[in-house]
Scaffold this active site. Structure first.
Site, short mmCIF file in Angstrom:
data_model
loop_
_atom_site.label_atom_id
_atom_site.label_comp_id
_atom_site.label_asym_id
_atom_site.label_seq_id
_atom_site.Cartn_x
_atom_site.Cartn_y
_atom_site.Cartn_z
N GLY A 279 0.83 -1.20 0.00
CA GLY A 279 0.00 0.00 0.00
C GLY A 279 0.86 1.25 0.00
N ASP B 92 2.94 -3.00 8.39
CA ASP B 92 1.99 -2.97 7.26
C ASP B 92 0.92 -1.92 7.52
OD1 ASP B 92 0.59 -3.62 4.98
OD2 ASP B 92 0.19 -5.70 5.53
N ASP C 15 -6.72 -0.55 6.36
CA ASP C 15 -7.81 0.29 5.86
C ASP C 15 -8.66 0.83 6.99
OD1 ASP C 15 -7.28 -0.11 3.00
OD2 ASP C 15 -7.68 -2.20 3.50
N LYS D 31 -8.16 -5.12 6.26
CA LYS D 31 -7.07 -4.97 5.31
C LYS D 31 -7.49 -5.57 3.96
CE LYS D 31 -2.82 -5.67 6.16
NZ LYS D 31 -2.56 -4.47 5.33
N GLY E 133 -7.55 -3.49 1.03
CA GLY E 133 -7.93 -2.44 0.08
C GLY E 133 -7.02 -2.46 -1.14
N GLU F 88 -0.53 -10.79 3.10
CA GLU F 88 -0.37 -9.93 4.29
C GLU F 88 -0.73 -10.68 5.56
OE1 GLU F 88 -1.21 -5.51 2.36
OE2 GLU F 88 -2.88 -6.67 3.13
N LYS G 73 -7.90 6.37 9.56
CA LYS G 73 -8.31 4.95 9.53
C LYS G 73 -8.81 4.46 10.90
CE LYS G 73 -6.04 4.46 5.41
NZ LYS G 73 -4.77 3.78 5.29
C1 5RP Z 1 -3.28 -3.72 0.99
C2 5RP Z 1 -3.64 -3.21 2.34
C3 5RP Z 1 -3.13 -1.85 2.69
O1 5RP Z 1 -2.33 -1.97 3.80
C4 5RP Z 1 -4.29 -0.95 2.97
O2 5RP Z 1 -5.14 -0.95 1.83
C5 5RP Z 1 -3.83 0.48 3.28
O3 5RP Z 1 -3.27 1.06 2.14
P1 5RP Z 1 -2.75 2.55 2.13
O4 5RP Z 1 -1.54 2.61 3.01
O5 5RP Z 1 -2.43 2.82 0.68
O6 5RP Z 1 -3.87 3.44 2.62
O7 5RP Z 1 -4.29 -3.84 3.12
O8 5RP Z 1 -3.89 -4.96 0.74
#
Ligand code: 5RP
Length: 249
Positions: A34, A89, A92, A102, A104, A111, A129
């Protein structure tokens, strides 16, 4: 911090920068996916170079692998190292118990495997978030292609008995075609609005044939490094935990 970032990116950068303090020489480190995780990877590459430390990285997606390798980080597979010291990590959504949504970015399967195979998981996130209840963000569920419409119907049926406020399920698309994960699967997004019992829902979903994994991370994260547009960050631990995890260096 780079000068040309918008407020959202400043917060993501601050979060990744704060998380970097937990990375120590010799670690086996899981790298998330992400935009927030991408900042972490860039900052980590700078830290490894400037401090001459030895970090073995296991990425959670082909995207993160490509970025980490392009920056000269030492990248390997989970099977090669077996277990990790720490995974950092994005998410979302996260609730007060640090349950997460998670996926997104479509990488929830790797993950979850990587985070679960780590002594500790540190989430990096901007403050947008943080929620009281998970569910405003659609819950991603990775399903095999075979019979996916039947799997979707069974999920919809299961949702009618679940403690959730919505039950619409949509196939994730990418340029008008189904989005395909790194493992060759589809993603269904569950628009639930509010999830009352994340663990119960996670168990129900994962019992459905065709479901590979869902994006609820329950009891996996140890702390969140929340970044703010001001450039500051703070470490939040789950309400259930004592102070014995991820003590700030
Ligand atoms: C990817 C994820 C990401 O960690 C989540 O979508 C957050 O992304 P970002 O840091 O771009 O807001 O779960 O599968």
């Amino acid at each position: 911090m780079p000068t040309n970032l918008d407020p959202a990116d400043r917060a993501k950068f601050a979060s990744a920068e704060g998380a970097l303090k937990f990375v120590e020489d010799g670690m086996r480190l899981g790298l998330g996916t992400g935009s927030t995780a991408a900042w972490l990877v860039r900052l980590l590459a700078e830290k490894v170079q400037s401090e001459k430390i030895d970090i073995t990285c296991v990425p959670t997606s082909s995207r993160t692998r490509d970025l980490a390798e392009s920056l000269g980080l030492k990248v390997t597979t989970l099977d090669d190292v077996g277990w990790l010291d720490l995974t950092i990590d994005g998410a979302d959504e996260f609730d007060p118990e640090l349950n997460l949504i998670k996926g997104g970015g479509g990488a929830l399967l790797q993950e979850k495997i990587v985070a679960t195979a780590s002594d500790q998981m540190l989430v990096i996130s901007d403050d947008s978030k943080q929620v009281d209840h998970l569910g405003a963000f659609a819950l991603p569920v990775e399903v095999v292609k075979f019979g996916w419409e039947t799997t979707k119907a069974i999920i919809e049926d299961a949702l009618s008995d679940a403690a959730v406020a919505g039950d619409t399920v949509t196939l994730r698309l990418s340029r008008d075609a189904p989005y395909i994960t790194d493992e060759g699967h589809y993603i269904l997004d569950l628009h639930l609005r509010k999830i009352e019992a994340p663990m119960g829902l996670s168990i129900v979903l994962n019992q459905i044939p065709g479901v590979v994994e869902n994006g609820l991370f329950v009891d996996i994260a140890d702390a969140v490094c929340i970044g703010y547009a001001s450039g500051e960050h703070r470490i939040m631990k789950p309400a259930r935990e004592a102070d014995d995890v991820l003590s700030t260096p």
